[in-house]
Structures are given as C-alpha cells and as structure tokens.
Design an enzyme around this catalytic site. Sequence first.
Site, PDB file in Angstrom:
ATOM      1  N   GLY A  84       0.821  -1.194   0.000  1.00  0.00           N
ATOM      2  CA  GLY A  84       0.000   0.000   0.000  1.00  0.00           C
ATOM      3  C   GLY A  84       0.856   1.244   0.000  1.00  0.00           C
ATOM      4  N   VAL A  88       4.450   0.952   1.733  1.00  0.00           N
ATOM      5  CA  VAL A  88       4.587  -0.234   2.575  1.00  0.00           C
ATOM      6  C   VAL A  88       4.822  -1.451   1.692  1.00  0.00           C
ATOM      7  CG1 VAL A  88       3.521  -1.646   4.374  1.00  0.00           C
ATOM      8  CG2 VAL A  88       3.005   0.800   4.250  1.00  0.00           C
ATOM      9  N   ASP A 118      -5.236  10.878  11.289  1.00  0.00           N
ATOM     10  CA  ASP A 118      -5.587  10.282   9.986  1.00  0.00           C
ATOM     11  C   ASP A 118      -6.331   8.958  10.177  1.00  0.00           C
ATOM     12  OD1 ASP A 118      -5.767  10.305   7.253  1.00  0.00           O
ATOM     13  OD2 ASP A 118      -3.787   9.464   6.904  1.00  0.00           O
TER      14      ASP A 118
END
Length: 782
Positions: A504, A511, A621
């Site tokens: 991702g 990642v 977030d």
Amino acid sequence: MAAILLFLLFLSTFSTATAQPKHTNITLGSSLSATNNSTSWFSPSGLFAFGFYQEGAGFRVGIWLETNPNKTIVWTANRDDLPVSSNSKVILLNSGLFLRTAGAQDKIISVGISSTSCASASILDSGNLVLYNSDYKSIWESFGSPTDTILGSQSLLSNNQLLSSVSETDHSIGRFRLYMQSDSNLVLYPKDTGDNAADSYWSTGTLNTGYILRLHLYQDGIMYLVNGSDYNISFVARRTVADNGIAIYRATIDIDGIFRLYSHSFAMNGTSTMTTDWAALSNKCLVKNFCGYYSYCTLVDNQPDCLCLPGYNFIDPDQRFKGCSRSFSGEGCMGKKETSTYSIFTMENMYFEDFFYAISSMQKEDCRKACFSDSSCEAANFQNGKCKKLMLPLRYGRASGSDSTTTFIKVGSSTNFSPNATSTVDGESKKELRVKILIGGIILATFSVASFAFSGFLIYRNQAQSYRKMTENNNLGLSEEIVLRSFSYNELVRATDNFKEELGKGAFGTVYKGTLYNSNRMVAIKRLDKVVEEGEREFRTEMRAIGRTHHRNLVRLLGFCDEGSARLLVYDYMCNGSLANLLFKAESQPDWKERMRIALDVARGIFYLHEECEPHIIHCDIKPQNILMDGFRTAKISDFGLAKLLMPDQTRTFTGVRGTRGYLAPEWQKNTPISVKTDVYSYGIMLLEIICCRRNVELEVADNEIVLSEWVYSCFVAGELHKLLDGEEVEGKILDRVVKVGLWCIQDEPALRPSMKNVILMMEGNMDIPIPPSLTSSMNIS
C-alpha cells in the site's frame, strides 16, 4: 377428573387473591395507565400480566409472573429506554401496541407488524402477549422477541439471543448474552464481544449438526435443542423435582451471566415457591467478564468477589465488577523517561483465560524474565511448562483454586503489593548485580586505558568516533526503555526482495511485504518519504514514541532502519489487509456483529492513544485504510505516532492540514487548534461507513445519498434507518444507538463531540445517548 377440578379451583382461588380484572380479549382502543395502582391485562388464569411495573421512580412496560409477594419480570418492552413517568399510557391501536408519554411521539411496542392490521390482543396462560388481525390470526407475539427469558412452550430461534438485565431492579440490557448460533451451537458470551471461541464460557458443543436448531423449553420443564420438524436433537436441561402440582417454568440468563432453569410452584392461597432446577455453571468465576478489566474473580465462602490486580485500583468500589484502573505511572508513550521502573509480581493459582499473543515452552523462571524483557507483555501465565504472554488489556482473570498456574504481572516497582500474593523483583539478585557492576567497571577502565594509549593516532581516533556514532544510531539510546531491533538497509532490501511486493501507499510513504531472513517472520516494511533528514535526535524521539506504545488494537512496531537518508519502520504483518478492503472490496462484507466488534476495537485503540498515553497522541488520519486486520480479524490502528516524522510544516497545529479528505474535521479549515476531538470526527465518519458498508462519498447513487453523513442524518430524522443496511436484519434500537453515536462524533463544533471514552460507553450500551442536535446546537456530551 379430580385433578382437573382441583386445577380449576386453584385458578378461581388465585384470581380472587389477586383482586385484579382478567382479560381474555383486548379490544382496539383499550389502554393501561402508569400509576401507583397501575392497571394490567391478565391471562385467563391470572398467573401472567402485561402492563406497567415500577422501576425506581419511574415505570417500564412488560410481562410478569404473579409470584406473590413480588413480581417475576419475564419480558420488557424497549429495554434500553429510560423508565417513563406516571402519566404514561399503553394503548392498542389498529397499527399496533404503543407507549404514549407526555410531550413525546408514541413509541411502538409491537415492532414489525403491518400497518393498520391489528384488530385485538390477548395475553395467554403461557405468558405470551399476542396481537391478532381481523381473521384472528397472530400478527405479532412477545414470544418472538424474548429479552432475558424464555417460558414454557417458547423457543429461542436460530441467530437470536437472550440478553441479561443490569440488575434485579433494572431490566435494561446487562453484560451477558446467550446466543443460539446458526451453526447449531448454544453459547454464553460477554455481551460486547464477537462470536469467538476465546470469548465464550459455556456451550452445548452442538456444532454443525446438519440442522438449523432452536432452543425450546417445554411446559413440563425440559429443554431441548430441536430442529425445524420439532424433533429433539440435543438435550439441554430438565426439572430436578417431580411435577406434582401446578408449576410454571422459565429459563433465564441472569445478571451474573449464568443461564438457569427455574420452576415456580403455586399454592392454593396464591403464594408461590421458586426452585432453581438447573444452572449452566456452578462456579460464577468461570463467567468471562464477571469481573472487568485488570481485575480477577475469586470465591469467598463460595460466593464470587472481584479483586484488583496489584498496581490497580477499583474504578468504582461500590460496583467492583466494573474493573480497575492503573495506580502506577507507566512508561510515557512519547518518549518521556519515567523515574519508576517495572517489577514482576507473582500470583500463584491465578489464570487469565484470554487470547495469548505468544506461547513458548520454557521453565518457570524463564517465563518471568521473558515477560519482563518484552515491552508488549503485560502478564504471562505459566502452566505445565508453557509460558503464555498477554498484552493490554488484561481481562478474564480468575483465581484458579488448586490449579498449578502461576501468573506474572508487570507493575511499577514502587507499587505497594497486597499480602495475598508474592512478588519478585524484576532485576537480578543483589549478588548478580554487584558482579555485573564489577565487570562493567573493569571493562570501563580497560576501555579508558586503551583510548588514552591510542589517542595520538588520528586515523584510529576517527574510526573510533565513527564506530561510537554508528553504535549510538543503532541503539538509539533506548536499550533501557524499549526493545526495538535496528536493521541495516541491506537487510530490509533482502527481506523485501528489493522492495518487490507493494502492500500500500499513503501520505507517509510506501509499505512493502517482507520476510525476515533469520526467523522467516513475515513483516510489513514502511519506507518513509518525507522524513526530516537533518538531526538524529528527532528520529530517535519518535522511535521512543512508537516503540513504547503497546495495545492489542495498535499495530506493533518491531524495528527500524536509520542509515544515511533511509528511514524505514518494520511492523508486524497484518495478513487480512485493511478495513477498507473488507468493507468496500470484499465479495461478502462482514456481518453486523463483526462490524460492531471492529468498530469497538478501533475505538479502544484511539482511547488508548488519547487518554492512556502520557503525553497523549492525536492520530490525525483515522480512516479504514489505516485500520489493519490480523489473522484473528482483530482491528489494529496503523500509522499512529508518525506526525513528527514528517516535514515540520505538516505538524503545525494551526496551518498544516493533515489527514485525508472526507475524514477531516472542520477545525482543520478554520485556523483553530486541533485536539483529540479531530480524531473523534474522523472516527464518526468511519463508523458510518462501517454501519453502511460504503464509502463516505459515492457518486453512483441517488443524489440525496451521495454524501453518506448527510444521507444517514436524513434517514435518522425520517425514522428510516433500515434503508442504510440494504436488507440486513439488525435490531432497531441497536442500529439507532450506533447511528446516534456516529452523528454525535461528526458534529461541527469539537466541544459537542464525545470523548472516545464516552464513545465506547455509548457503543456498549452503558451510557444514555441524547438525540443528536443540529450543527448549531449547544448541547454537550463530551
């Protein structure tokens, strides 16, 4: 014939004793009033009644068994609503049975019937309240929506559950549930858990029988699991005394979490005797969550009592079952060095029956040391050569009597230990410590002499300085505070096969999936893109912040790379991907119960960041993409604590907007300070997505449904929340409660949003939820 005459004589006597009118048919327009002399509708025998019963200073609507001198409540309408005042009424209309209170809209009791189809009602001698249409066919029954009890001739259907009451005098929903699972197993759980074997504490063990089963209590006091053809498949319980007289049987999940079968025998004078015929468990301490977090259950004179673990105090000493909170200062999660150190407290014959994140074969003393040296370990069970480690929170603890189990609990070394357990200092003995100090002194002296002897050689001096710098960077100066491994950049290149498989990408970096060479352990490696390159102190500070946080609902950091300009973080690999994939991309989304378990997991993780860390962490977030699922589908928050790893202009409270569009709280755009309430807003948006299994903004829908939060609010105001679920069956009051939580969380004004602690209480049904106001309201439940 004599027996029949005796029975009729009893009914006549009992009716006279009650001195109340009896109804065999209840016509449209009939009503009941809540007063000190409340009127009731009785069954023909007079044994059961429907109407108002008093609870505290108010009244509830329900059905009870006339067990003199006290009533035995067997069903309650709208359990989680507050008791009503004495000027309330119940009225039977052609659209159903309604509760009417002063100044409020009528609330339906007979949920689910067709509109304008009711013609009459009756309460039967079985205790079942039935509504009929004009053809005298049943259109609604109280037996179809049991609360904490089933009666003789009543069934608990597949995928339905009984929920315990709060107390003997408060019949709102309590802490335990009996679930008739679709896999044919009848199971007891704490209420706010998923349907996981690790959370169950009793079951019939009738998994996958090949039938869809229901639990049925026969009128003669025998309980079976039966199939759709009414065949008895599995015996559950039976009465323990001969049924020689008139008896009423009921099976109830009691306030202590135990499922029991009772019989009520009636005498000719109207008095009754209650007998416990069967209980699923005899030891109340076997009930999981009988005692709350950080406490354990023990038997005193065969009665259960809750005690706090060492280093913890009761949250409410008058309600010990609510659990305990930490009384010592733990390690600060933003790198603050605490003066207190940890010790290991040893408790014999003590056991935690929960999920263990690590199980290893070792000796008892090695188990103690292993827990102390592991920053994630809060407690460890040792039994039969097995060491089982537990993270926060600690739950399901009990004194195990003669069981040869030892529990090691990590506490502050300054904690005053109670005398009923033994403690062992976590460090080495004084003798071992003196030896280590001596060895350290010799090494230090030798190093000093060597350094002085070669100080004239410039090249060696530079090499020594370089070596010392490298050592400092690799260890981060954290060896006494956290256990994080320092990886070289080449190690992580090899682990990821040169960053081959991308998992991702986000605002912080990319990642990759990897496998550690030495252990074959799968990991997720985040390569940070926007890290402050100058100055190692900032990076080390943040490593302390992330490494010292540990919670079952946070992704665990294993190590880091700090080499040249490369900054990488190594995390546990979450094999079930993100919540976003689960909600928005999976072929079949998780069912309602699993979605609510996930929502609570995330809430608990945010609560830890907001209130249990010192100083607190604002995530900034929160979104489904940052919620990852492990092998047990436990939700874990990722990307927490990374704020200060970014460029400086991304961390300013007033100017730099962080987060993801659609989840940003309004204060980001208003040039006002942010707080933990910004996370609450993002959580509220995500909660609505979890409820509806759709994104916050969808373009390929009707115009009034494009923005999810606006559509949810319009459905809430219109009383049409069922539209949100696309045909999924969810109990109306539960859906209403969760939607109200989400709407409170996304209020424009931060002060109106609840704290995460209150979010959890509301989600669990332990806190009343007012009607969410409009954005201009001044009501506050924070």
